[in-house]
Design an enzyme around this catalytic site. Structure first.
Site, PDB file in Angstrom:
ATOM      1  N   ARG A 146      28.804  40.344  13.084  1.00  0.00           N
ATOM      2  CA  ARG A 146      27.772  39.522  12.464  1.00  0.00           C
ATOM      3  C   ARG A 146      27.736  39.724  10.946  1.00  0.00           C
ATOM      4  O   ARG A 146      27.912  40.825  10.441  1.00  0.00           O
ATOM      5  CB  ARG A 146      26.401  39.857  13.067  1.00  0.00           C
ATOM      6  CG  ARG A 146      25.311  38.911  12.635  1.00  0.00           C
ATOM      7  CD  ARG A 146      24.144  38.901  13.595  1.00  0.00           C
ATOM      8  NE  ARG A 146      23.586  40.229  13.836  1.00  0.00           N
ATOM      9  CZ  ARG A 146      22.582  40.446  14.670  1.00  0.00           C
ATOM     10  NH1 ARG A 146      22.045  39.438  15.337  1.00  0.00           N
ATOM     11  NH2 ARG A 146      22.113  41.660  14.831  1.00  0.00           N
ATOM     12  N   ARG A 176      25.100  44.263   7.978  1.00  0.00           N
ATOM     13  CA  ARG A 176      24.052  45.274   7.971  1.00  0.00           C
ATOM     14  C   ARG A 176      24.557  46.573   8.609  1.00  0.00           C
ATOM     15  O   ARG A 176      25.366  46.532   9.535  1.00  0.00           O
ATOM     16  CB  ARG A 176      22.825  44.770   8.746  1.00  0.00           C
ATOM     17  CG  ARG A 176      22.235  43.498   8.197  1.00  0.00           C
ATOM     18  CD  ARG A 176      20.951  43.127   8.897  1.00  0.00           C
ATOM     19  NE  ARG A 176      21.056  43.203  10.355  1.00  0.00           N
ATOM     20  CZ  ARG A 176      20.093  42.815  11.186  1.00  0.00           C
ATOM     21  NH1 ARG A 176      18.965  42.327  10.700  1.00  0.00           N
ATOM     22  NH2 ARG A 176      20.246  42.898  12.490  1.00  0.00           N
ATOM     23  N   LYS A 180      19.801  33.416  21.022  1.00  0.00           N
ATOM     24  CA  LYS A 180      18.433  32.868  20.999  1.00  0.00           C
ATOM     25  C   LYS A 180      18.152  32.125  19.694  1.00  0.00           C
ATOM     26  O   LYS A 180      17.628  31.015  19.701  1.00  0.00           O
ATOM     27  CB  LYS A 180      17.416  33.995  21.187  1.00  0.00           C
ATOM     28  CG  LYS A 180      17.566  34.763  22.484  1.00  0.00           C
ATOM     29  CD  LYS A 180      16.459  35.784  22.675  1.00  0.00           C
ATOM     30  CE  LYS A 180      16.447  36.879  21.608  1.00  0.00           C
ATOM     31  NZ  LYS A 180      17.672  37.690  21.606  1.00  0.00           N
ATOM     32  N   ARG A 216      21.049  49.138  21.208  1.00  0.00           N
ATOM     33  CA  ARG A 216      20.142  47.988  21.290  1.00  0.00           C
ATOM     34  C   ARG A 216      20.271  47.295  22.643  1.00  0.00           C
ATOM     35  O   ARG A 216      19.273  46.826  23.209  1.00  0.00           O
ATOM     36  CB  ARG A 216      20.452  47.006  20.159  1.00  0.00           C
ATOM     37  CG  ARG A 216      20.141  47.534  18.768  1.00  0.00           C
ATOM     38  CD  ARG A 216      20.600  46.592  17.687  1.00  0.00           C
ATOM     39  NE  ARG A 216      19.840  45.348  17.687  1.00  0.00           N
ATOM     40  CZ  ARG A 216      20.192  44.271  16.983  1.00  0.00           C
ATOM     41  NH1 ARG A 216      21.314  44.283  16.266  1.00  0.00           N
ATOM     42  NH2 ARG A 216      19.439  43.191  17.006  1.00  0.00           N
ATOM     43  N   ARG A 262       8.443  41.311  25.340  1.00  0.00           N
ATOM     44  CA  ARG A 262       9.575  42.166  25.692  1.00  0.00           C
ATOM     45  C   ARG A 262       9.316  42.975  26.956  1.00  0.00           C
ATOM     46  O   ARG A 262      10.250  43.513  27.542  1.00  0.00           O
ATOM     47  CB  ARG A 262       9.899  43.132  24.542  1.00  0.00           C
ATOM     48  CG  ARG A 262      10.364  42.456  23.260  1.00  0.00           C
ATOM     49  CD  ARG A 262      10.617  43.489  22.176  1.00  0.00           C
ATOM     50  NE  ARG A 262      10.933  42.885  20.904  1.00  0.00           N
ATOM     51  CZ  ARG A 262      12.161  42.571  20.503  1.00  0.00           C
ATOM     52  NH1 ARG A 262      13.179  42.798  21.314  1.00  0.00           N
ATOM     53  NH2 ARG A 262      12.368  42.036  19.319  1.00  0.00           N
TER      54      ARG A 262
END
Length: 216
Positions: A131, A164, A17, A175, A92
């Protein structure tokens, strides 16, 4: 110019996104709206909504949909949204979608399209666990799909890249589960309204071509 320019981008974490928001913004002057950014800005500016949200977060409570929707409405009322907007991360749930409809109606705006980036779970998990983030400018990279030119160094500002703690495999799976539980009903909700554009391509150039053809 885009004919369909009031957009929602929907997809699991790591679906792309943010990446495709950035690519679209390079070509078209639109506002990119993230609820996380709005929340931080409201708290920083010490607005009434920001104070309410800060109090709830300090108490370990979730910020109610109505408060988040109020912040989104205030953001959508700003002049840069006159050229169109991309809502990233909101709504959401169906309840949030209903509140968004009320907010848009009160502003005399309407939603043009909902773009759903449908990506296989195994690709999502690979992206999330590979990531990297820049410590200074916040730019996001991916060791597999979008690596920096120099290992662990940001292309833009030269600062150190880091991973992270919440980009672990266990957290990524959690998630993904939350996304499907909360957002799957939302996808059907917008599909029934005839607003849904579902993208299943994984090639970046093909995705850009589909977006250009469908939104212009």
């Amino acid at each position: 110019m885009l004919k369909q320019k009031n957009l929602i981008f929907v997809g699991a974490p790591g679906a792309g996104k943010g990446t495709f928001s950035a690519l679209l913004l390079e070509r078209h002057p639109m506002a990119h709206i993230s609820t996380g950014d709005i929340l931080r800005d409201e708290v920083k500016r010490d607005t009434e909504l920001g104070r309410e949200a800060a109090k709830l977060m300090k108490e370990g409570k979730l910020v109610p949909d109505e408060v988040i929707a109020g912040m989104v409405r205030e953001r959508l009322a700003q002049p840069d949204c006159d050229n169109g907007f991309i809502l990233d991360g909101f709504p959401r749930t169906i309840r949030q979608a209903e509140l968004l409809e009320e907010a848009l109606s009160s502003l005399g705006r309407k939603l043009d399209r909902v773009v759903y980036f449908k990506v296989d779970d195994d690709v999502i998990l690979k992206r999330l666990t590979a990531r990297l983030n820049c410590r200074k400018c916040g730019k996001i990279y991916n060791k597999l799909f979008m690596p920096p030119k120099v290992e662990n160094v940001c292309d833009d500002c030269g600062s150190e890249l880091f991973q992270r703690p919440d980009d672990s495999l266990e957290t990524a799976k959690s998630r993904l589960e939350v996304f499907y539980r909360q957002t799957s009903p939302l996808i059907d909700y917008y599909r029934k309204q005839g607003l849904m554009l579902e993208i299943t391509e994984t090639d970046k150039d093909k995705i850009c071509a589909v977006l250009a053809a469908e939104l212009e």
